[in-house]
Every structure is written in structure tokens, then in C-alpha cells.
Design an enzyme around this catalytic site. Structure first.
Site, PDB file in Angstrom:
ATOM      1  CD  GLU A  28      29.632  -6.330  31.260  1.00 27.16           C
ATOM      2  OE1 GLU A  28      29.033  -5.438  31.888  1.00 27.16           O
ATOM      3  OE2 GLU A  28      30.537  -7.017  31.749  1.00 27.16           O
ATOM      4  CG  HIS A  66      21.927  -2.805  29.673  1.00 29.24           C
ATOM      5  ND1 HIS A  66      23.200  -3.269  29.893  1.00 29.24           N
ATOM      6  CD2 HIS A  66      21.098  -3.777  30.136  1.00 29.24           C
ATOM      7  CE1 HIS A  66      23.157  -4.462  30.461  1.00 29.24           C
ATOM      8  NE2 HIS A  66      21.889  -4.792  30.607  1.00 29.24           N
TER       9      HIS A  66
END
Length: 423
Positions: free
Chosen positions: A311, A338
Site C-alpha cells: 500500500e 486494489h
């Protein structure tokens, strides 16, 4: 010309000297809300994140029978109560809500309909839905393996043993482990394939223990026996991944930034930032007042495997565009599933600004070249807004599209960023 609905990311005119407070961790907040709902009594969740994803989680839990109230000290979550009839859960584009709440729906007796933003329909979910079916859940997804889908609750799940491919998201595994104490016999999960984020799995196991469960792990096998959960209060740590743009800012602008409240010990993957910025030449210190990062405005190129901290890729990729040499990021193929395909988005947007960024099979290759201003499209992805802000430290005229999308994890990000630059 500035794009409509955009934010001109400010250039750092002077060396930084600022203290920043970031909100609570999204990952911890939503796990705490789920475990609180599964507990025998009410739980006060202190210092939680207040963002779209967190509100969507509270809304989902309310639909499942777990009410909550905001107090001066945090959010008090009541235990789940069963009921009949039908309910609807709005997912937005929140992966934690889409993955953590279907097992809870299967524990009750309601028929629960799940749907959200168009983007959530493209995010991987099929391995979790398949696993829940094998554990006895009644799920109708029309064969899509994605929202919209319906869970028809049968009053509980026995649990048992299951094999799971969690390579597309560690949240599949966490979803089963978080709900497992409420299964009649608990659950044993054997992983097949790779796992993208060990730190998030460690976070789930740690929080289960804090709420009174007894999870066990033997390499790729996890077992959570049935348990009665109970915890009067739980305090959420600051979100260290959300802190990423502030942590790296001194490497581009020089000077120092302190992140208040940075924990001395944590399972959050964002804690890896400390070692990264030190490797890139920054001075780093951690004390009771938080994390202090001091940079010179220069950094070397780097070869980084971000498999466990994927992330952070958007912010790190933006940072490395200004390195003294070429860089490579690997281990993050799962980012294609994502909020958007982050690898394609980063390669496209950085190249459009004049950069030399190419996709690889599992990451990005970055060759530093001078960048120019222009629109930086964010694809409804909060981490891309943060990446755009980092670019703007050095490049005038970066127009960050739809900055409000950062509200997914940090509704006050733009104001906090501008305050940091103002000292």
C-alpha cells in the site's frame, strides 16, 4: 490550465519544520469494529479513524444488528443481535467492508444484499466467497465472484477446515480469522499460494488475542477455536501508511517532520517507513513524542521489494522519481486489484508528466528524468492523491484530480499537508 475539481499541490519553498498528527489506522479501526460487534458486551473504540471506509463499516454492522454511538471518548459498539427479514449493506469502495462483513452476515438469520461503487465490483472477492460456501454459507453472486451478491443467513456457521488462496488479498484470510471465534467449532485455514501482507495478518492475530481469542499459527496453517470475545475499550494507533507522504517529505524538501504518536511497537506495515527513509539517507529518531525524520533533499536510487508493504507503493514511486539514480519496485503484482490498478495508474500518470516509469510483471521500473506540471489523475484512489502531493513538493503545477477521494483514509489530508509546508 487547472483541471476542474483539482488541487494544485504546493511546492516546498523552504526546508520543513513541522509536527503532523495523522488519524487512526483504517486497518485497525475496522478490525476493532468487527471484533467489538462479535463481543459479548459493548466495546469503546478510542481514537478511531473517522472516514468514509470507517463509516461504511459502522453502517454495515448496524444493518447486521450491531448499533454504535459516537461519544466524547470514541465510538461505542454494541454486540451483534440476530433478526430476520432482509438488509442491505453499502460497500462503497471499501475492501475491508466487502471482505470482513460477509462472514458476519452468514452468522445471522437475515438475507443480506451487498453492493457498492462500480470500482468494488472489479476488486477480487471470489476466493473468500468460495471459502464461505465450503463452510456452509448460502451465497448467491450470480457466478461473478464479486458484488453485487446476497448472503442468506442460516443462523450460524459450524466452521471447520478450509483451504484458501489469499494471494490477491490478505483480507480474505483476515475475514475468516476475525469471524472464526463465533463459528461453532472455529476454523482452520490452510493457505495455498502467496500472501501479500504478512504485517496485516500479524495485526489480525494480535487483535484477536487482545479481544480474548486464542489464534494459533503453524507457518501456512491458522487455527482459531471458538471463544467468547470481550474487551471494554480498545485504542487505535495512528495510521502509519497514511503518514507515508509526511515521512518522505523531508527527503525531497529538506528539513524535519515529526509524526506525533508514532508507536514504539506495532504490527502496522507502515512502520517499515522508518528503515526505508534511513536507507535513503535520512536521519530518523523515535521517542515518546513520535517519529522525527530529517532529510537533505537528496536521495539515491533503490531496489525495493514491497511485497509486505504494497500500500506504500504510490508514495514510494513518487519519491523515487527524484532519486539520483534508477530504481525498481517489485513484489506488488497484487496492486492491480486494489482501489484501481495502481501499477498501471502510476506508470501512466508519471509518464504523462514527463517521467520514465514502466510496468514490470510485479512492479515498476523508474528512471529519474525531469518532470513537468500537469493533471495527475487519481482514479478514485486515496493513495494516488498522496502520491500527487509528494510530486508537487518539487514540481510546480501538479494538478491533483479529485482530492476529496483521500477522505477514504484522511479527510483532512489537504489541510494537514498545507500546514506542514507552512511550518
Amino acid at each position: 490550465m487547472p483541471a476542474e475539481n483539482s488541487w494544485t499541490a504546493p511546492v516546498a519553498a523552504d526546508k520543513l519544520d513541522a509536527t503532523v498528527r495523522v488519524p487512526g489506522s483504517k486497518s485497525i479501526t475496522n478490525r476493532a469494529y468487527v471484533l467489538a460487534a462479535l463481543s459479548a458486551g459493548p466495546t469503546l473504540v478510542r481514537e478511531p479513524l473517522d472516514s468514509r471506509d470507517a463509516r461504511l463499516m459502522l453502517g454495515a454492522l448496524a444493518a447486521l444488528g450491531a448499533s454504535s454511538e459516537h461519544t466524547a471518548d470514541g465510538v461505542r459498539v454494541q454486540p451483534l443481535t440476530d433478526g430476520d427479514g432482509e438488509a442491505a449493506i453499502t460497500l462503497g469502495n471499501a475492501g475491508t467492508v466487502a471482505r470482513f462483513t460477509p462472514p458476519l452476515a452468514a452468522l445471522g438469520s437475515r438475507t443480506v444484499h451487498f453492493d457498492g461503487d462500480p470500482a468494488i465490483r472489479r476488486r477480487p472477492l471470489s476466493p473468500l466467497l468460495t471459502a464461505l460456501r465450503e463452510l456452509g454459507a448460502d451465497i448467491d453472486d450470480g457466478g461473478r465472484g464479486a458484488p453485487p451478491f446476497t448472503v442468506r443467513g442460516r443462523g450460524g456457521l459450524a466452521g471447520g477446515e478450509i483451504e484458501l488462496d489469499s494471494s490477491a488479498s490478505s483480507q480474505f484470510l483476515s475475514a475468516l480469522l476475525l469471524a472464526a471465534p463465533a463459528f461453532t467449532v472455529g476454523v482452520t485455514v490452510r493457505l495455498v499460494g502467496t500472501v501479500p501482507s504478512e504485517p496485516h495478518i500479524a495485526m489480525t492475530l494480535d487483535m484477536l488475542r487482545r479481544f480474548g481469542a486464542a489464534p494459533e499459527r503453524n507457518r501456512r496453517e491458522f487455527h482459531v477455536p471458538p471463544a467468547t470475545l470481550s474487551l471494554d475499550h480498545y485504542t487505535v494507533e495512528p495510521d502509519l501508511s497514511t503518514a507515508a507522504p509526511f515521512v518522505v517529505a523531508p527527503l525531497l524538501a529538506g528539513g524535519s517532520v515529526r509524526i506525533a504518536g508514532w508507536p514504539r511497537e506495532t504490527t502496522q506495515p507502515g512502520d517499515w517507513l522508518r528503515s526505508l527513509v534511513r536507507e535513503l539517507g535520512a536521519e530518523v529518531s523515535l521517542d515518546d513524542d513520535g517519529l522525527r525524520v530529517t532529510g537533505t533533499g537528496r536521495l539515491p536510487g533503490a531496489t525495493l521489494d514491497l511485497h509486505e508493504v504494497g500500500e506504500l507503493t504510490p508514495v514510494v514511486a513518487a519519491l523515487l522519481c527524484f532519486a539520483d539514480g534508477p530504481s525498481r519496485i517489485s513484489g506488488v503484482a497484487h496492486l492491480r486489484g486494489h482501489e484501481t490498478d495502481r501499477l498501471a495508474a502510476l506508470a501512466t500518470e508519471l509518464t504523462a508528466l514527463g517521467g520514465d516509469v514502466t510496468e514490470t510483471e510485479d512492479g515498476l521500473r523508474i528512471r529519474p528524468v525531469p518532470l513537468g506540471g500537469g493533471v495527475f489523475h487519481t482514479y478514485d484512489d486515496h493513495r494516488l492523491v498522496m502520491a500527487g502531493a509528494v510530486l508537487g513538493l518539487r514540481v510546480p503545477g501538479i494538478e491533483v484530480e479529485n482530492p476529496a477521494t483521500v477522505g477514504k483514509t484522511f479527510p483532512g489530508f489537504v489541510d494537514a499537508w498545507q500546514r506542514m509546508l507552512a511550518g
